[in-house]
Design a protein around this motif. Structure first.
Motif: not given
Length: 450
Positions: A138, A179, A182, A190, A240, A242
Motif C-alpha cells: 500500500v 495506514l 492496511a 506500507v 506489516t 511501515v
C-alpha cells in the motif's frame, strides 16, 4: 448525572486494585518476596500466574523466546539491493547468521535525505521485491507525486490491484485511516511518501482568509507522536513493515549561527516520534553523478550525459543488527532504479571472485565456464546472457561476505588510538627543557660536520 472521566491517578489505582484482587484469589502474596526465590516460590512464576488472570480475555502479553530463534534471521522484506540488505542486518552475528538482511517485518523504518537522494527509489524497490514474492504493498502518496511509469520500470505491479494499491489522500488524518486499515489487515509493506506532506485537517480546512497561517505550532508532530506508538504495536502483531520517507528541512533558528550553534542545521519531518519508534533509520545522500555516452535526438549525436548516481547510505539507528553508524555506497540508474548488478560486480571484484586486469574482467563460473569481458557493460551483458549467471554471481557474493574469512578480517580491524592528552600542555604548566651548554664558543656551527 453524567459520568465523570477518570483522571490518570484514578486509573492507576484501579489497575493496582485489580491486580491485588487477582493475587488474593490465587492466594499469591503482594508485595512479592524480595529475594529471587523464597520458600520454593519463583517470583517470575508468580507474576506470570497473576498476569494470566488479569489478561484472561485478551491474552497475556508475555513473550516466550525460543533459543532456536537466535540462529535464524528475523523475518524481513528484501530491499532489492545487496548493499542495503547487508547494511540493514546482513553482517553475520556470533552464530554466523545474518540477523536481518532486509527491512524487518512488524516494524517501522524511517528513510530520509535531501532531494534526489534516492529515497522514493529505495521504497519502490522494496515494493517490487515484496510484490515479486507474492506480497502486497500500500503506497500512501501525500505528495501526489509518484510516477507510475518509473514505478513500473522498477518492477512494481502498479496495474495489479491485488498486489499494489496507491492512495493519494488530501489530509494527514485520511492517510492515517488507510495506514491503520492496511497494518491491521497485515499488508506486508506500507510506504508513506512523505510523512511531512500530510496536511492536518485543521489546516487543510482553513478558510480563504486563513490560508497561509501555520495554525497550531507542532500540530503535525503531535499527531504523529500520539499515533506512532499505537501503530508500532499493531504492526508488530500483524507483521506489516511501515516505511516512512522524510525530507530534510532547515531548523528554525531565531538567532545565532546555523543550527543554533549545536549540531547540523537540518532536521527530518514528522517530529521526534519517528526517531523514537523506528527500528531502522537510514540517511541517504547522493555523492556523485556518473556520465555515459548516449544518443541525443536534439543534436543527432552521441553526447555525454548524466545517467546514474552513487548514493551513500548511513545507518543512523538499528534495532535489528549491530550496524549503527555503518555506511555503504550503491548505484541508482536514472529511469531504471537501483543498479544491483554494478554493486555485485564491485563486491565480487573486491573479494577476488572476479579478476580485473586493466579494462578486462574475468569470472570463472562453478561449471567451469569462463566469462571474459572488456569493460563493465560488456561483463554485465555476458552475466545476464549466461544461464543462471546472475543468480550464481549474487549468491557467491553473499556467501563471500558471510564467510569466516570476512568475519575474521572484520574482527581484526583495530581503530587507531587517539593521542594521549597532556594536561600540562593545555594548562601551560609543562616545565621547559634545560638548555644545552654549547661551550664558550656559543652555538654550534650549523655547517660543521660534527
Amino acid at each position: 448525572m453524567p459520568r465523570q472521566k477518570k483522571n490518570v491517578t484514578d486509573e492507576a489505582e484501579t489497575i493496582v486494585a485489580d491486580v491485588a484482587e487477582m493475587a488474593s484469589v490465587d492466594n499469591l502474596p503482594l508485595p512479592l518476596p524480595t529475594r529471587a526465590k523464597r520458600k520454593g516460590v519463583d517470583r517470575l512464576a508468580q507474576i506470570n500466574a497473576i498476569a494470566s488472570k488479569v489478561f484472561a480475555k485478551e491474552g497475556t502479553p508475555l513473550v516466550e523466546i525460543d533459543a532456536a530463534s537466535l540462529r535464524h534471521s528475523k523475518p524481513h522484506l528484501p530491499s532489492g539491493s545487496t548493499v542495503l540488505d547487508y547494511l540493514i542486518g546482513g553482517r553475520p552475528n556470533r552464530f554466523g547468521i545474518a540477523p536481518c538482511p532486509g527491512w524487518p517485518k512488524g516494524a517501522i523504518s524511517n528513510i530520509f535525505g535531501p532531494e534526489s537522494s534516492g529515497k522514493t527509489t529505495v521504497a519502490l524497490s522494496a515494493s517490487a521485491e515484496t510484490c515479486g514474492r507474492g506480497g502486497q504493498t500500500v503506497f500512501i502518496d501525500w505528495e501526489h507525486a509518484i510516477s507510475p511509469d518509473y514505478a513500473a520500470a522498477i518492477g512494481v505491479p502498479i496495474t495489479d490491484p491485488a498486489q499494489f494499491a496507491l492512495y493519494q489522500p488530501n489530509t494527514l488524518e485520511d492517510g492515517l485511516k488507510i495506514l491503520w486499515l492496511a497494518a491491521k489487515a497485515g499488508v506486508e509493506l506500507v510506504i508513506l511518501d512523505s510523512i511531512g506532506a500530510g496536511v492536518p485537517k485543521a489546516v487543510f480546512g482553513q478558510s480563504l482568509e486563513e490560508q497561509g497561517s501555520t495554525g497550531r505550532v507542532g500540530l503535525l508532530a503531535s499527531i504523529w507522536g500520539v499515533f506512532l506508538p499505537k501503530l508500532m504495536a499493531l504492526a508488530s502483531d500483524s507483521g506489516t513493515h511501515v516505511m516512512g520517507i522524510s525530507q530534510l528541512r532547515k531548523k528554525i533558528n531565531t538567532g545565532g549561527p546555523p543550527g543554533g550553534g549545536h549540531g547540523p542545521d537540518t532536521t527530518t519531518q514528522g517530529g521526534e516520534a519517528w526517531k523514537f519508534y523506528s527500528a531502522v533509520r537510514m540517511d541517504f545522500h547522493r555523492i556523485k553523478s556518473l556520465k555515459t555516452r548516449d544518443y541525443d535526438a536534439l543534436t543527432h549525436k552521441n553526447v555525454e550525459r548524466f545517467t546514474s548516481a552513487i548514493i551513500k547510505a548511513k545507518m543512523i539507528k538499528s534495532k535489528v543488527a549491530a550496524t549503527q553508524q555503518a555506511e555503504a555506497e550503491f548505484y541508482i540508474t536514472f529511469g531504471r532504479g537501483i543498479d544491483d548488478m554494478m554493486s555485485v560486480i564491485d563486491i565480487a571484484t573486491a573479494h577476488g571472485l572476479i579478476h580485473k586486469g586493466g579494462a578486462w574482467y574475468t569470472w570463472e563460473r562453478g561449471n567451469g565456464d569462463t566469462l571474459k569481458a572488456q569493460g563493465v557493460e560488456d561483463l554485465r551483458k555476458q552475466v545476464m546472457a549466461a544461464a543462471g549467471g546472475w543468480d550464481e554471481l549474487k549468491a557467491g557474493v553473499v556467501r563471500s561476505m558471510s564467510s569466516g574469512r570476512a568475519i575474521e578480517m572484520a574482527a581484526s580491524v583495530v581503530e587507531e588510538e587517539e593521542p594521549a592528552v597532556d594536561m600540562d600542555d593545555i594548562l601551560g604548566t609543562k616545565p621547559k627543557p634545560a638548555e644545552e651548554d654549547d661551550g664558550p664558543g656559543g652555538a654550534a656551527d650549523p655547517s660543521s660536520d660534527e
